[in-house]
Design an enzyme around this catalytic site. Structure first.
Site, PDB file in Angstrom:
ATOM      1  N   HIS A 121       0.858  -1.199   0.000  1.00 14.32           N
ATOM      2  CA  HIS A 121       0.000   0.000   0.000  1.00 14.32           C
ATOM      3  C   HIS A 121       0.890   1.245   0.000  1.00 14.32           C
ATOM      4  O   HIS A 121       1.709   1.387  -0.914  1.00 14.32           O
ATOM      5  CB  HIS A 121      -0.937  -0.080   1.215  1.00 14.32           C
ATOM      6  CG  HIS A 121      -2.011   0.949   1.297  1.00 14.32           C
ATOM      7  ND1 HIS A 121      -2.420   1.715   0.232  1.00 14.32           N
ATOM      8  CD2 HIS A 121      -2.779   1.335   2.340  1.00 14.32           C
ATOM      9  CE1 HIS A 121      -3.398   2.514   0.614  1.00 14.32           C
ATOM     10  NE2 HIS A 121      -3.630   2.328   1.894  1.00 14.32           N
TER      11      HIS A 121
ATOM     12  N   HIS B 250      -2.269  -2.387  -9.608  1.00 14.98           N
ATOM     13  CA  HIS B 250      -3.242  -1.697  -8.756  1.00 14.98           C
ATOM     14  C   HIS B 250      -4.527  -2.502  -8.751  1.00 14.98           C
ATOM     15  O   HIS B 250      -4.943  -3.047  -9.766  1.00 14.98           O
ATOM     16  CB  HIS B 250      -3.530  -0.286  -9.278  1.00 14.98           C
ATOM     17  CG  HIS B 250      -4.160   0.604  -8.244  1.00 14.98           C
ATOM     18  ND1 HIS B 250      -5.509   0.566  -7.969  1.00 14.98           N
ATOM     19  CD2 HIS B 250      -3.624   1.505  -7.403  1.00 14.98           C
ATOM     20  CE1 HIS B 250      -5.774   1.428  -7.004  1.00 14.98           C
ATOM     21  NE2 HIS B 250      -4.650   2.019  -6.641  1.00 14.98           N
TER      22      HIS B 250
ATOM     23  N   ASP C 206       2.860   5.324  -6.798  1.00 16.07           N
ATOM     24  CA  ASP C 206       4.030   5.149  -5.928  1.00 16.07           C
ATOM     25  C   ASP C 206       5.322   5.024  -6.722  1.00 16.07           C
ATOM     26  O   ASP C 206       6.397   5.347  -6.222  1.00 16.07           O
ATOM     27  CB  ASP C 206       3.839   3.917  -5.035  1.00 16.07           C
ATOM     28  CG  ASP C 206       2.743   4.159  -4.017  1.00 16.07           C
ATOM     29  OD1 ASP C 206       1.712   3.483  -4.086  1.00 16.07           O
ATOM     30  OD2 ASP C 206       2.920   5.066  -3.194  1.00 16.07           O
TER      31      ASP C 206
HETATM   32  C1  SDX Z   1      -1.416   2.048  -3.367  1.00 16.05           C
HETATM   33  O1  SDX Z   1      -6.173   0.730  -3.211  1.00 16.05           O
HETATM   34  C2  SDX Z   1      -5.684   1.902  -3.441  1.00 16.05           C
HETATM   35  O2  SDX Z   1      -6.369   2.789  -3.909  1.00 16.05           O
HETATM   36  C3  SDX Z   1      -4.202   2.057  -3.049  1.00 16.05           C
HETATM   37  C4  SDX Z   1      -3.540   3.365  -3.456  1.00 16.05           C
HETATM   38  C5  SDX Z   1      -4.132   4.570  -2.713  1.00 16.05           C
HETATM   39  O3  SDX Z   1      -4.005   5.691  -3.243  1.00 16.05           O
HETATM   40  O4  SDX Z   1      -4.636   4.377  -1.563  1.00 16.05           O
HETATM   41  O5  SDX Z   1      -3.662   3.568  -4.851  1.00 16.05           O
HETATM   42  C6  SDX Z   1      -2.047   3.369  -3.096  1.00 16.05           C
HETATM   43  O6  SDX Z   1      -1.366   1.236  -2.481  1.00 16.05           O
HETATM   44  C7  SDX Z   1      -0.923   1.723  -4.761  1.00 16.05           C
HETATM   45  C8  SDX Z   1      -0.312   0.283  -4.883  1.00 16.05           C
HETATM   46  C9  SDX Z   1       1.092   0.307  -4.298  1.00 16.05           C
HETATM   47  N1  SDX Z   1       1.611  -1.099  -4.175  1.00 16.05           N
HETATM   48  C10 SDX Z   1       2.603  -1.536  -4.984  1.00 16.05           C
HETATM   49  O7  SDX Z   1       3.080  -0.908  -5.928  1.00 16.05           O
HETATM   50  C11 SDX Z   1       3.115  -2.925  -4.612  1.00 16.05           C
HETATM   51  C12 SDX Z   1       3.233  -3.809  -5.874  1.00 16.05           C
HETATM   52  N2  SDX Z   1       1.889  -4.093  -6.345  1.00 16.05           N
HETATM   53  C13 SDX Z   1       1.264  -5.348  -5.933  1.00 16.05           C
HETATM   54  O8  SDX Z   1       1.533  -5.687  -4.605  1.00 16.05           O
HETATM   55  C14 SDX Z   1      -0.203  -5.415  -6.359  1.00 16.05           C
HETATM   56  O9  SDX Z   1      -0.258  -5.020  -7.668  1.00 16.05           O
HETATM   57  C15 SDX Z   1      -1.248  -4.660  -5.568  1.00 16.05           C
HETATM   58  C16 SDX Z   1      -1.212  -4.982  -4.113  1.00 16.05           C
HETATM   59  C17 SDX Z   1      -1.090  -3.185  -5.738  1.00 16.05           C
HETATM   60  C18 SDX Z   1      -2.623  -5.078  -6.119  1.00 16.05           C
HETATM   61  O10 SDX Z   1      -2.800  -6.423  -5.819  1.00 16.05           O
HETATM   62  P1  SDX Z   1      -4.144  -7.221  -6.273  1.00 16.05           P
HETATM   63  O11 SDX Z   1      -5.134  -6.295  -6.849  1.00 16.05           O
HETATM   64  O12 SDX Z   1      -4.551  -8.082  -5.130  1.00 16.05           O
HETATM   65  O13 SDX Z   1      -3.629  -8.096  -7.479  1.00 16.05           O
HETATM   66  P2  SDX Z   1      -3.001  -9.531  -7.345  1.00 16.05           P
HETATM   67  O14 SDX Z   1      -1.965  -9.553  -6.255  1.00 16.05           O
HETATM   68  O15 SDX Z   1      -4.099 -10.528  -7.298  1.00 16.05           O
HETATM   69  O16 SDX Z   1      -2.191  -9.664  -8.727  1.00 16.05           O
HETATM   70  C19 SDX Z   1      -2.826 -10.151  -9.932  1.00 16.05           C
HETATM   71  C20 SDX Z   1      -1.702 -10.829 -10.716  1.00 16.05           C
HETATM   72  C21 SDX Z   1      -0.990 -11.924  -9.922  1.00 16.05           C
HETATM   73  O17 SDX Z   1      -0.454 -12.851 -10.885  1.00 16.05           O
HETATM   74  P3  SDX Z   1      -1.327 -14.211 -11.218  1.00 16.05           P
HETATM   75  O18 SDX Z   1      -1.496 -14.945  -9.898  1.00 16.05           O
HETATM   76  O19 SDX Z   1      -2.621 -13.733 -11.820  1.00 16.05           O
HETATM   77  O20 SDX Z   1      -0.440 -14.970 -12.213  1.00 16.05           O
HETATM   78  O21 SDX Z   1      -0.676  -9.869 -11.035  1.00 16.05           O
HETATM   79  C22 SDX Z   1       0.544 -10.244 -10.386  1.00 16.05           C
HETATM   80  C23 SDX Z   1       0.168 -11.218  -9.278  1.00 16.05           C
HETATM   81  O22 SDX Z   1       1.254 -12.099  -8.982  1.00 16.05           O
HETATM   82  N3  SDX Z   1       1.117  -8.995  -9.835  1.00 16.05           N
HETATM   83  C24 SDX Z   1       2.407  -8.643  -9.916  1.00 16.05           C
HETATM   84  C25 SDX Z   1       2.482  -7.367  -9.331  1.00 16.05           C
HETATM   85  N4  SDX Z   1       1.266  -6.993  -8.905  1.00 16.05           N
HETATM   86  C26 SDX Z   1       0.424  -8.002  -9.214  1.00 16.05           C
HETATM   87  N5  SDX Z   1       3.480  -9.293 -10.427  1.00 16.05           N
HETATM   88  C27 SDX Z   1       4.675  -8.631 -10.332  1.00 16.05           C
HETATM   89  N6  SDX Z   1       4.836  -7.394  -9.796  1.00 16.05           N
HETATM   90  C28 SDX Z   1       3.754  -6.733  -9.285  1.00 16.05           C
HETATM   91  N7  SDX Z   1       3.890  -5.532  -8.737  1.00 16.05           N
END
Ligand code: SDX
Length: 426
Positions: free
Chosen positions: A263, A304, A362
């Protein structure tokens, strides 16, 4: 969408009402399902609306973000953070007189009581700023708890003003503690972002030497972070507030939730990741790690839950980032070359395109803050500073009409009832 949907359980059909949105998806009201003896199941709340709200609207497919109907791009271009704070608290843009009074009210509340400031003496110099900020905001309850009636709108507004006013001062104090420096008092002559930067990098009694370009860029970063619907930290504030907890305690819970690298902690994690990669020659190795299901490594700053085409804040942030880089003359910074290479790969490789993993706010905020000379451990504290008005606006919105304590249920998969086994029979 029709006004009702039907669900049939064990041959019995029930009509569930559909509640219509003014924008975005309508919702199926499932509150009556418990009377049918069944729960809905949605870990992570991917398909769940936890509340109704009039504050922020996001269309993740179209890349739309509005605060009280105003597009984030227009607010970033024309507004300032304290005007956005006023908008989020009052649902309308202020007149010039209202904004002037609001700014004065906030400035008057920025100083922190010297005795309270001793809370920082309890931390070591190596304490993470977010640990200090979380504790200090919770500690504000010790100053404002008595007589606070959360059902009184005037008391809620005062709490909001106190939190918006104190968060830059406490964040700057966290930074000064982390470098072993004395605190710098807020200067009533300075703007909100400039005051924060001066409290971090200035000296009490010395005229501010803050670059107007950097102060403007930081103010824009605060606007972009001001609110974001029912994200994890805002949902935490609402859940904590639903127990009728003190607003300072509820906001401290939100700060704690924001700290996680999935997050708000992602901006700091982006820089840690870029430092770990270190060089263009290692970008491919780390992209492969990100794609490897067996490897927990994720590309921080990508992906996201809601945005599946682009994060409109990232678009604005990217432009602001380039302006700061040019002002600071750091376009050639090696880490930025690694960042550009990652961004290019994420836009071209099937793994990222198929999963709609685009750079989020971010990714660029971390790079911009580095270019501004902000120490990496302060990045999430700045996110908390920007998000404060959103958190407290959602808390107040919830308190302004009838609400219920948040108490989800579960799908139980544990052992069924069994009798205690005496020790000599185990
Ligand atoms: C913020 O919610 C908000 O509004 C948050 C925010 C705000 O203003 O409050 O916008 C601020 O928190 C932005 C996000 C910051 N976090 C990151 O940058 C961390 C990296 N991102 C991931 O952790 C992830 O993308 C999330 C947590 C942001 C979202 O996760 P989801 O929606 O639960 O998606 P998921 O984990 O189910 O991923 C779907 C697929 C998976 O692969 P499969 O199982 O389908 O094969 O995408 C892959 C994941 O493994 N994946 C990634 C990835 N993010 C998702 N693979 C590599 N790198 C990544 N960053």
């Amino acid at each position: 969408m029709k006004h009702t949907v039907q669900i049939t359980i064990d041959g019995k059909t029930t009509d569930l009402p559909v509640l219509e949105a003014t924008a975005g998806l309508d919702v199926v009201d499932v509150r009556s399902l418990i009377s049918q003896g069944v729960y809905t199941y949605d870990p992570g709340f991917l398909s769940t609306a936890a509340c109704d709200s009039t504050i922020t609207y996001i269309d993740g497919d179209a890349g739309i973000l509005t605060y009280c109907g105003y597009p984030i791009e227009q607010l970033a271009d024309h507004s300032e953070h304290l005007e956005v704070c006023y908008l989020l608290l009052h649902s309308e843009l202020p007149t010039a007189a209202q904004l002037h009074q609001f700014k004065s009210d906030i400035t008057d509340r920025m100083p922190v009581d010297p005795q309270f400031a001793q809370i920082f003496n309890g931390f070591t110099q190596t304490s993470h700023p977010m640990s200090m900020l979380c504790a200090a905001v919770a500690g504000l309850a010790s100053l404002f708890h008595e007589g606070l009636d959360i059902y009184n709108p005037d008391h809620r507004l005062e709490s909001a003003m106190q939190l918006i006013a104190k968060i830059p001062t406490l964040a700057a104090m966290s930074y000064r503690k982390s470098i072993g420096a004395t605190f710098v008092d807020p200067d009533p002559a300075l703007g909100y972002a400039e005051n924060f930067l001066n409290m971090c990098f200035g000296e009490t009694g010395r005229a501010s030497q803050v670059s107007p370009t950097l102060a403007h860029a930081l103010d824009k970063i605060f606007i972009l972070h001001a609110d974001h619907e029912q994200n994890a930290s805002t949902s935490t504030v609402r859940l904590a507030g639903s127990t009728e907890a003190n607003p300072y305690a509820a906001i401290a819970a939100g700060i704690a939730a924001l700290w996680g690298p999935s997050h708000g902690g992602a901006n700091e994690a982006v820089l840690d990741m870029l430092n770990e990669i270190g060089d263009l020659s290692r970008v491919g190795e780390y992209v492969d790690k990100a794609k490897d299901k067996e490897d927990p490594f994720k590309l921080m700053g990508f992906g996201h839950r809601v945005y599946k085409n682009f994060d409109p804040r990232a678009t604005v942030m990217q432009a602001s980032c380039q302006a700061v880089l040019a002002e600071q003359g750091v376009e050639e910074e090696p880490l930025l070359k690694v960042a550009s290479a990652l961004e290019k790969i994420a836009r071209e490789e099937a793994y990222f395109i198929d999963r709609k993993l685009y750079p989020n706010i971010d990714f660029y905020s971390g790079i911009t803050l580095k270019a501004m000379g902000i120490p990496t451990p302060m990045y999430t504290a700045l996110f908390a500073l920007g998000r404060m008005p959103g958190w407290i606006a959602h808390w107040s919105e919830m308190l302004s009409s009838p609400f219920k304590i948040g108490r989800p249920r579960q799908l139980y998969l544990g052992p069924v009832k069994r009798d205690y086994v005496p020790m000599d029979q185990r």
